[in-house]
Design an enzyme around this catalytic site. Structure first.
Site, PDB file in Angstrom:
ATOM      1  N   TYR A 112       0.714  -1.094  -0.043  1.00 34.46           N
ATOM      2  CA  TYR A 112      -0.115  -0.004  -0.013  1.00 34.46           C
ATOM      3  C   TYR A 112       1.042   1.100  -0.073  1.00 34.46           C
ATOM      4  CZ  TYR A 112      -3.080   3.679   2.223  1.00 34.46           C
ATOM      5  OH  TYR A 112      -3.725   4.701   2.328  1.00 34.46           O
TER       6      TYR A 112
ATOM      7  N   ILE B 111      -6.377  -3.807  21.838  1.00 37.71           N
ATOM      8  CA  ILE B 111      -5.249  -2.915  21.544  1.00 37.71           C
ATOM      9  C   ILE B 111      -3.989  -3.904  21.205  1.00 37.71           C
ATOM     10  CG2 ILE B 111      -3.293  -1.586  22.471  1.00 37.71           C
ATOM     11  CD1 ILE B 111      -5.389  -0.278  24.278  1.00 37.71           C
TER      12      ILE B 111
HETATM   13  P1  NAD Z   1     -12.469   5.172   2.215  1.00 35.32           P
HETATM   14  O1  NAD Z   1     -12.537   3.866   2.147  1.00 35.32           O
HETATM   15  O2  NAD Z   1     -13.754   5.858   3.173  1.00 35.32           O
HETATM   16  O3  NAD Z   1     -12.593   6.262   0.752  1.00 35.32           O
HETATM   17  C1  NAD Z   1     -11.958   5.492  -0.480  1.00 35.32           C
HETATM   18  C2  NAD Z   1     -13.063   5.503  -1.537  1.00 35.32           C
HETATM   19  O4  NAD Z   1     -12.558   5.084  -2.557  1.00 35.32           O
HETATM   20  C3  NAD Z   1     -14.385   4.867  -1.030  1.00 35.32           C
HETATM   21  O5  NAD Z   1     -15.510   5.510  -1.173  1.00 35.32           O
HETATM   22  C4  NAD Z   1     -14.329   3.640  -2.310  1.00 35.32           C
HETATM   23  O6  NAD Z   1     -15.444   3.199  -2.571  1.00 35.32           O
HETATM   24  C5  NAD Z   1     -13.497   4.212  -3.154  1.00 35.32           C
HETATM   25  N1  NAD Z   1     -12.959   3.266  -4.093  1.00 35.32           N
HETATM   26  C6  NAD Z   1     -11.974   2.220  -3.603  1.00 35.32           C
HETATM   27  N2  NAD Z   1     -11.538   1.636  -4.846  1.00 35.32           N
HETATM   28  C7  NAD Z   1     -12.134   2.249  -5.883  1.00 35.32           C
HETATM   29  C8  NAD Z   1     -12.111   1.894  -7.048  1.00 35.32           C
HETATM   30  N3  NAD Z   1     -11.257   1.138  -7.947  1.00 35.32           N
HETATM   31  N4  NAD Z   1     -12.766   2.923  -8.025  1.00 35.32           N
HETATM   32  C9  NAD Z   1     -13.213   3.743  -7.571  1.00 35.32           C
HETATM   33  N5  NAD Z   1     -13.522   3.955  -6.362  1.00 35.32           N
HETATM   34  C10 NAD Z   1     -12.894   3.336  -5.440  1.00 35.32           C
HETATM   35  O7  NAD Z   1     -11.244   5.789   2.835  1.00 35.32           O
HETATM   36  P2  NAD Z   1     -10.612   7.459   3.456  1.00 35.32           P
HETATM   37  O8  NAD Z   1      -9.878   6.988   4.590  1.00 35.32           O
HETATM   38  O9  NAD Z   1     -11.647   8.267   3.024  1.00 35.32           O
HETATM   39  O10 NAD Z   1      -9.493   7.495   2.290  1.00 35.32           O
HETATM   40  C11 NAD Z   1      -9.375   8.489   1.293  1.00 35.32           C
HETATM   41  C12 NAD Z   1      -7.801   8.616   0.801  1.00 35.32           C
HETATM   42  O11 NAD Z   1      -6.996   8.848   1.804  1.00 35.32           O
HETATM   43  C13 NAD Z   1      -7.236   7.262   0.224  1.00 35.32           C
HETATM   44  O12 NAD Z   1      -6.619   7.405  -0.781  1.00 35.32           O
HETATM   45  C14 NAD Z   1      -6.317   6.752   1.483  1.00 35.32           C
HETATM   46  O13 NAD Z   1      -5.347   6.108   1.176  1.00 35.32           O
HETATM   47  C15 NAD Z   1      -5.986   8.213   1.942  1.00 35.32           C
HETATM   48  N6  NAD Z   1      -5.388   8.159   3.182  1.00 35.32           N
HETATM   49  C16 NAD Z   1      -6.174   7.912   4.350  1.00 35.32           C
HETATM   50  C17 NAD Z   1      -5.681   7.884   5.729  1.00 35.32           C
HETATM   51  C18 NAD Z   1      -6.581   7.693   6.853  1.00 35.32           C
HETATM   52  O14 NAD Z   1      -6.149   7.827   7.829  1.00 35.32           O
HETATM   53  N7  NAD Z   1      -7.978   7.396   6.582  1.00 35.32           N
HETATM   54  C19 NAD Z   1      -4.345   8.277   5.808  1.00 35.32           C
HETATM   55  C20 NAD Z   1      -3.594   8.351   4.682  1.00 35.32           C
HETATM   56  C21 NAD Z   1      -4.225   8.384   3.468  1.00 35.32           C
END
Ligand code: NAD
Length: 309
Positions: A143, A202
Site C-alpha cells: 500500500y 489493543i
Molecule cells: P474510504 O475507504 O472511506 O474512501 C475510499 C473511497 O474510494 C471509497 O469511497 C471507495 O468506495 C472508493 N474506491 C475504492 N476503490 C475504488 C476504485 N477502484 N474505483 C473507484 N472508487 C474506489 O477511505 P478514506 O480513509 O476516506 O481514504 C481516502 C484516501 O485517503 C485514500 O486514498 C487513502 O489511501 C488516503 N489516506 C487515508 C488515511 C486515513 O487515515 N483515513 C491516511 C492516509 C491516506
C-alpha cells in the site's frame, strides 16, 4: 462560471466531506466511486455521481466530457493488511487505477491533481520525529509502495506534460463516517465497538504512538492546495505523538463508558512511534491543524452515537 472538479473516492469517509466543502466553495463537483467501501448516501446532493471503478478504461470519456480544471484523487484500496496479502490486487487499484486517472487528466487538459497520499505508510524505520518530507522513503507495505510510486508518477507527469500536483501525506485521519478498514482507523473502530458493547483490542502494550489529525483539518488542507499555487508533497498531521492507550482513555471519557480494551499480541513489523513534521504545509499552504484530539474525539463520538443503528 463555476469551476468543475472531479473527486475520485468521493463517496468515502474523507472524500464525501471534501465534496460537501467543495459545493460550499461553489464548485461543480463530479464524484467517481465504485462504492467498494464508500456509501452512496454519503455523496452530498448537488454533486454528480458516477459509479465506476478507476480501473475502468471508460473513465477517460468522463474526463473528456466534464473537462475538470482540477482533480482530487482519493479513490484507493485502503486496507494495508490486504495489500500485504494480495499486492497485485492492491496495485491494480492503487497504481494501475491511479495511472488511468493520471492519463485521463493529461488527455483532458487538467491543470492540477491533488492526491491523497500517506505519511503513515511511506516513512519507515527512521529515528527522526516528527518526520519531515525530505527523508528517504522506504515503505514497508505494498500500500505504501503504491502511494509513493504514484507520487513519483505525478512528478514525472509534471516534468513531461507540465501538469501540477500536490501530494498530501496524511497522518492518521479520524472523524465522522470513518469505516472499519482504513490504514488508521483505531479511533473509529474503538468508538463503534464500544457503542455496541464490544471490547476493542489493543495490539501490544498500547504505548505505540501515532499522529492523529481530524478530518475537517484534512479537508482544509485540500482546499488550500486547490486555492494555492503550491506544488509537491506536504505532510498533513499535528507533529504530536499520542499513544493508543491515551486515545483509548479519551474515547472512554467521551463515551462515559466502562468497557476496557483487551490486549492482543503486537503486530509484527508495526512502527513503534510516528509523528509528522508539518512545517512545509504551514509555510507553503498556510495550513495548520485546528481541532485538538479531545475535541475531535468528542465530535466523532457524537456522530457515531447519532448514526449507529
Ligand atoms: P474510504 O475507504 O472511506 O474512501 C475510499 C473511497 O474510494 C471509497 O469511497 C471507495 O468506495 C472508493 N474506491 C475504492 N476503490 C475504488 C476504485 N477502484 N474505483 C473507484 N472508487 C474506489 O477511505 P478514506 O480513509 O476516506 O481514504 C481516502 C484516501 O485517503 C485514500 O486514498 C487513502 O489511501 C488516503 N489516506 C487515508 C488515511 C486515513 O487515515 N483515513 C491516511 C492516509 C491516506
Amino acid at each position: 462560471m463555476r469551476q468543475t472538479v472531479i473527486v475520485t473516492g468521493g463517496a468515502g469517509f474523507i472524500g464525501s466531506q471534501l465534496v460537501q466543502r467543495l459545493l460550499k466553495e461553489r464548485c461543480h463537483v463530479v464524484v467517481i466511486d465504485d462504492l467498494s467501501t464508500g456509501r452512496r448516501e454519503f455523496v452530498p446532493k448537488g454533486a454528480k455521481f458516477v459509479c465506476m471503478s478507476i480501473r475502468d478504461p471508460r473513465i477517460a470519456k468522463i474526463f473528456l466530457r466534464e473537462k475538470p480544471a482540477l482533480v482530487f484523487h482519493l479513490a484507493a484500496q485502503i486496507d494495508v493488511r490486504k495489500s500485504v496479502e494480495d499486492p497485485i490486487s492492491d496495485a491494480e487499484t492503487n497504481i494501475h487505477g491511479s495511472l488511468r486517472i493520471l492519463e485521463a487528466c493529461v488527455r483532458s487538459g487538467v491543470k492540477k491533481i491533488i492526491f491523497s497520499s500517506s505519511g503513515g505508510a511511506i516513512y519507515h524505520g527512521l529515528n527522526i520525529r516528527p518526520t519531515p518530507e525530505n527523508v528517504p522513503c522506504m515503505p514497508m507495505s505494498p500500500y505504501g509502495v503504491a502511494k509513493f510510486a504514484f507520487e513519483l508518477y505525478l512528478h514525472a507527469a509534471c516534468h513531461n506534460y507540465g501538469i501540477k500536483y500536490v501530494a498530501l501525506r496524511y497522518a492518521n485521519v479520524y472523524g465522522p463516517r470513518q469505516g472499519l478498514k482504513g490504514e488508521a482507523g483505531v479511533i473509529g473502530i474503538f468508538i463503534q465497538k464500544m457503542l455496541r458493547g464490544v471490547r476493542p483490542t489493543i495490539f501490544g502494550d498500547g504505548k505505540q504512538t501515532r499522529d492523529f489529525v481530524y478530518v475537517d483539518d484534512v479537508i482544509e488542507a485540500n482546499i488550500l492546495a486547490m486555492k494555492n499555487g503550491v506544488h509537491g508533497a506536504f505532510n498533513i498531521g499535528t507533529a504530536k505523538e499520542v499513544s493508543v492507550n491515551r486515545v483509548d482513555a479519551l474515547i472512554r471519557a467521551a463515551l462515559g463508558g466502562r468497557i476496557r480494551p483487551a490486549h492482543g499480541p503486537a503486530n509484527p513489523g508495526e512502527e513503534r512511534r510516528a509523528a509528522l513534521d508539518c512545517t512545509a504545509a504551514k509555510k507553503g499552504l498556510g495550513w495548520r491543524p485546528r481541532v485538538g484530539l479531545e475535541e475531535g474525539i468528542k465530535r466523532t463520538v457524537a456522530w457515531f452515537r447519532a448514526n449507529s443503528s
